[in-house]
Design a protein around this motif. Structure first.
Motif, short mmCIF file in Angstrom:
data_model
loop_
_atom_site.label_atom_id
_atom_site.label_comp_id
_atom_site.label_asym_id
_atom_site.label_seq_id
_atom_site.Cartn_x
_atom_site.Cartn_y
_atom_site.Cartn_z
N PHE B 158 0.87 -1.17 0.00
CA PHE B 158 0.00 0.00 0.00
C PHE B 158 0.90 1.22 0.00
O PHE B 158 2.08 1.13 0.37
CB PHE B 158 -0.96 -0.02 1.19
CG PHE B 158 -0.30 -0.14 2.53
CD1 PHE B 158 0.18 0.97 3.19
CD2 PHE B 158 -0.16 -1.40 3.13
CE1 PHE B 158 0.78 0.84 4.43
CE2 PHE B 158 0.46 -1.53 4.36
CZ PHE B 158 0.93 -0.40 5.02
N PRO B 159 0.38 2.36 -0.41
CA PRO B 159 1.24 3.54 -0.49
C PRO B 159 1.80 3.89 0.89
O PRO B 159 1.08 3.84 1.88
CB PRO B 159 0.30 4.64 -1.00
CG PRO B 159 -1.03 4.03 -1.18
CD PRO B 159 -0.98 2.60 -0.91
N GLY B 160 3.08 4.20 0.92
CA GLY B 160 3.70 4.57 2.18
C GLY B 160 4.10 3.39 3.04
O GLY B 160 4.47 3.54 4.20
N ARG B 161 4.01 2.17 2.48
CA ARG B 161 4.30 0.98 3.27
C ARG B 161 5.73 0.97 3.81
O ARG B 161 5.96 0.67 4.97
CB ARG B 161 4.06 -0.25 2.40
CG ARG B 161 4.44 -1.57 3.03
CD ARG B 161 4.14 -2.69 2.07
NE ARG B 161 4.56 -3.98 2.59
CZ ARG B 161 5.77 -4.49 2.38
NH1 ARG B 161 6.66 -3.82 1.67
NH2 ARG B 161 6.10 -5.66 2.87
N ARG B 162 6.67 1.33 2.94
CA ARG B 162 8.08 1.27 3.34
C ARG B 162 8.37 2.21 4.49
O ARG B 162 9.03 1.84 5.47
CB ARG B 162 8.98 1.60 2.15
CG ARG B 162 8.98 0.51 1.09
CD ARG B 162 9.88 0.90 -0.05
NE ARG B 162 11.27 0.96 0.37
CZ ARG B 162 12.09 -0.07 0.30
NH1 ARG B 162 11.68 -1.21 -0.20
NH2 ARG B 162 13.34 0.05 0.70
N VAL B 163 7.87 3.43 4.37
CA VAL B 163 8.13 4.43 5.41
C VAL B 163 7.49 3.98 6.73
O VAL B 163 8.12 4.01 7.79
CB VAL B 163 7.57 5.80 4.98
CG1 VAL B 163 7.74 6.81 6.09
CG2 VAL B 163 8.26 6.25 3.71
N LEU B 164 6.24 3.53 6.62
CA LEU B 164 5.52 3.11 7.81
C LEU B 164 6.20 1.91 8.47
O LEU B 164 6.33 1.84 9.69
CB LEU B 164 4.09 2.74 7.41
CG LEU B 164 3.03 3.00 8.48
CD1 LEU B 164 3.02 4.46 8.87
CD2 LEU B 164 1.67 2.60 7.96
N LEU B 165 6.68 1.01 7.64
CA LEU B 165 7.36 -0.18 8.15
C LEU B 165 8.59 0.23 8.95
O LEU B 165 8.87 -0.29 10.02
CB LEU B 165 7.76 -1.07 6.97
CG LEU B 165 8.24 -2.48 7.30
CD1 LEU B 165 7.14 -3.25 8.00
CD2 LEU B 165 8.65 -3.21 6.04
N MET B 166 9.31 1.20 8.42
CA MET B 166 10.52 1.67 9.09
C MET B 166 10.15 2.26 10.45
O MET B 166 10.81 1.99 11.45
CB MET B 166 11.18 2.74 8.22
CG MET B 166 12.67 2.65 8.20
SD MET B 166 13.21 2.37 6.54
CE MET B 166 13.25 4.06 5.97
#
Ligand SMILES: Nc1ncnc2c1ncn2[C@@H]1O[C@H](COP(=O)(O)OP(=O)(O)O)[C@@H](O)[C@H]1O
Ligand SMILES: [Mg+2]
Lengths: 362, 352
Positions: B158-166
């Motif tokens: 989903f959009p922003g997944r990488r940032v949120l995961l971090m």
């Protein structure tokens, strides 16, 4: 009545056009082949039919219902994946039962159907093993069994024989035909192998770069390919293609002129010196008889011999041209590399293609 | 064999003085070190021991140089491990059978199993173990559930997944001290965020750490906040390892969500879930820093975990040898837990 029709299907992956307006119709009970080289779009087509892929444009109508955009579950189809996609943590029996579990069949019926399929596909002895402990052929039959057990209206097969060895592939071809006859279901079968398509398919759609190039019976594809691509794809050994020039209803070849093919009339309307490709199959060349007939007689030299057991493929050299011919083994034994041989090309079976577009002229 | 081979003069080889004769160096060290400790004053004994150990090291190194390059390369690591880990471990194990306090001059006196008897009959120990069990059960349960749900969430694109995961992974990478300090301020009655948020509704400041249950909840929340991402990471690794085509096949086979999860997804994450459970249980059992920083075991001793208690016994009450015994008792429990889990894990994987 057509049970499945795909109309103008388009699918792109980034810059790749996997399907570029594919259209075809499958009749109920038909064994339909999708023949095309790798990356032609066969898998994408099957996945779109099954609903695993949403099309960018085009429609899929199945059994009178528009399936475009419908969920996978609503379709009465089963699919055998190229990789089999067996459930690795379940036994063969559980794999077979899987499609029946949600449908509310009672335990007795499930057991009976599993037994039947096990018998039919000869995997009854492996039912309590995990797929990883089964041989390639058994895994493949298990995958087919899992697709058959729900008795779907339509069965989609994606290169189911590619992962098998040659012997097993031969046996399974016969088995598919038997299954099709016995169960009477509609089958769409994707394969890159022309032999599989010719031996099994009732009708074949040749697909290339996301396009249906030609649809026809095996005989039609073999005798009257729509273009150079189909001509060279279908038939083994591959059709001979020689550059030629056409003038006045006649074709000038490196080793002579031929004017009485099925294409003569059409060619007469072409401008002089049209650039052509002259095609003839290795099976349509004969050793020349004593008296001259209507056939084109060519004096050639044996360039190479490839014995294949019952037949031998000879590579012949005439003028600048090299072409193949097929001879029964007992006739071929007399020829050595370098020998001279006179052959005849049957003009009725020759094909002509435009050199620029590749389209057949007839 | 080497001991009996002799050189021309007839002395055995292990007695011939040479820079590479590590046997001789070791012999001298074994005699010299206890001797000097016994006979010489402390500072002299120290230097004698230092020289002896250096000599043995040098002799071993010279002996191995060029002949055993592999062992020579790992030797420093092993030596460090021995000095920093294994030796203190053995030493404290030995100490647990003696009567000894580091803040007294009296030398250790042998006491047999006295220390063990004392801790096993000490009701405080059992009370602290109960507290620990409570913390372990709650924090591990929450971590497993939250981590699992987070993994399900992050499995999809989903959009922003990488940032949120971090961001979600950050707590795990913070130091315990930072997390402890952060939550102490967070729970602080006058200006802490929690208290202020509650005051918006009730008008009263909220002192979470006032009651035993509240303090326990505060600790469990902090620990779960910190370590749920760890569980998520493990589960996520399992989830992404499931081949996509299996879900597609199941879709065509008209399987329900639950069936897909049970027959396809779960087998791929089962062992990882067990691993997460094992890791988190052992870690939670040893939970010290967060408790020490947030509640310091309070109110009263209601949130004093066994690890905090060990700390008190050894560094506040200075019952050194008794705390060693207690530490070994805890180690024993952890080992038993570990083996239980491994046993069940193996049992399950054989069934599958
Ligand atoms: N998921 C995908 N992502 C990107 N490209 C894809 C994907 N699936 C297929 N393609 C591309 O689409 C084209 C057709 O693929 P496919 O239908 O699998 O061909 P075939 O099954 O005939 O070998 C190929 O060029 C392939 O690389
Ligand atoms: Mg494919």
């Amino acid at each position: 009545m057509s049970i499945l029709s795909v109309t103008g299907a388009e699918k792109r992956y980034g810059s790749i056009n996997a399907l570029a307006g594919t259209s075809f119709e499958v009749e109920a009970g038909e064994f339909y082949c999708l023949l095309g080289p790798s990356a032609a779009g066969k898998t994408t087509t099957l996945r779109a039919i099954a609903g695993l892929e949403t099309l960018d444009a085009g429609r899929v109508v199945f059994d009178g219902q528009d399936m475009t955009g419908q969920p996978v579950q609503g379709r009465d189809m089963a699919m055998v994946f190229q990789t089999f996609a067996l459930y690795p943590h379940l036994t063969a029996r559980q794999n077979l039962e899987y499609p029946l579990r949600e449908a509310g069949h009672d335990a007795g019926e499930i057991r009976q159907r599993v037994g039947e399929i096990g018998e039919l596909l000869r995997i009854a002895h492996t039912l309590d093993r995990k797929p990883s402990t089964m041989s390639g052929g058994e895994q493949q039959r298990l995958a087919i069994g899992r697709a058959l057990i729900r008795r779907p209206k339509l069965l989609l097969l994606d290169e189911p024989l590619t992962n098998l060895d040659a012997k097993l592939r031969h046996d399974t071809r016969a088995e598919f035909k038997r299954l099709h006859r016995e169960l009477g279901m509609t089958i769409v079968f994707a394969t890159p192998d022309q032999l599989e398509a010719l031996t099994m398919g009732e009708r074949i759609a040749v697909i290339n770069e996301g396009w249906i190039v030609q649809i026809g019976t095996p005989r039609e594809l073999y005798a009257a390919p729509a273009d150079r691509f189909v001509g060279t794809l279908v038939g083994a050994p591959t059709m001979n293609l020689l550059p030629a020039a056409g003038s006045d209803g006649k074709v000038a070849l490196p080793f002579g002129e031929i004017g009485n093919g099925p294409w003569s009339k059409t060619l007469a309307d072409f401008p002089a010196e049209t650039e052509l490709l002259f095609g003839f199959r290795p099976h349509d060349i004969r050793l020349a008889g004593p008296e001259a007939g209507p056939a084109l007689r060519v004096d050639a030299k044996v360039h190479l011999t490839e014995p294949l057991g019952d037949i031998t493929v000879l590579d012949l050299e005439a003028g600048d041209a090299v072409f193949k011919m097929v001879l029964p083994e007992e006739e071929a034994v007399q020829y050595r590399v370098g020998d001279r041989v006179a052959v005849e090309i049957n003009p009725d079976k020759t094909l002509l293609f435009a050199r620029d577009t590749g389209a057949a002229i007839r | 064999m080497t001991a009996v081979t002799s050189d021309a003069t007839g002395t055995p080889r292990w007695l011939t003085p040479s820079p590479r004769n590590w046997r001789l160096a070791l012999l001298i060290a074994v005699v010299a070190i206890p001797g000097s400790i016994w006979l010489a004053p402390g500072n002299v004994a120290f230097w004698i021991s230092f020289v002896a150990v250096s000599a043995v090291t040098l002799a071993v190194t010279i002996n191995a140089w060029g002949r055993y390059p592999g062992p020579l390369l790992v030797a420093p690591a092993i030596a460090l491990l021995f000095v920093m880990n294994i030796f203190p471990l053995m030493w404290s194990f030995g100490l647990s059978f003696f009567r000894f306090r580091v803040n007294r001059q009296a030398p250790p006196r042998f006491a047999g199993l006295d220390n063990y008897e004392k801790i096993l009959t000490d009701p405080t120990v059992w009370d602290r173990l109960q507290t620990t069990a409570l913390v372990v059960v709650f924090t591990v349960a929450i971590q497993m559930i939250v981590g699992f749900l987070l993994a399900l969430l992050f499995e999809k694109e989903f959009p922003g997944r990488r940032v949120l995961l971090m961001l979600v992974l950050t707590p795990m990478m913070l130091s315990f001290v930072a997390v402890g300090a952060f939550f102490r301020f967070y729970y602080e009655p006058t200006f802490g965020l929690l208290s202020q948020a509650v005051r918006l509704f009730t008008g009263e400041p909220f002192i979470l750490l006032k009651t035993p249950a509240g303090a326990l909840a505060g600790i469990v929340f902090a620990d779960a906040w910190m370590w749920s991402p760890f569980v998520m990471l493990l589960v996520l690794a399992g989830l992404v390892s499931v081949p996509k085509y299996l879900y597609e096949a199941a879709e065509i086979d008209r399987a329900s969500w639950w069936r897909k999860f049970r027959t396809i997804t779960f087998p791929y994450i089962r062992s990882l879930l067990l691993l997460a459970l094992l890791f988190r249980t052992i870690e939670a059992f040893k939970l010290f820093d967060i408790v020490f920083l947030i509640t310091d075991g309070g109110p009263g001793s209601s949130t004093e975990t066994i690890a905090v208690y060990v700390f008190r016994v050894s560094f506040q009450f200075f019952r050194t040898s008794q705390s060693s015994a207690l530490a070994y008792f805890i180690l024993f429990i952890v080992i038993v837990l570990t083996n239980l889990y491994l046993y069940f894990a193996r049992q399950r994987s054989q069934e599958a």
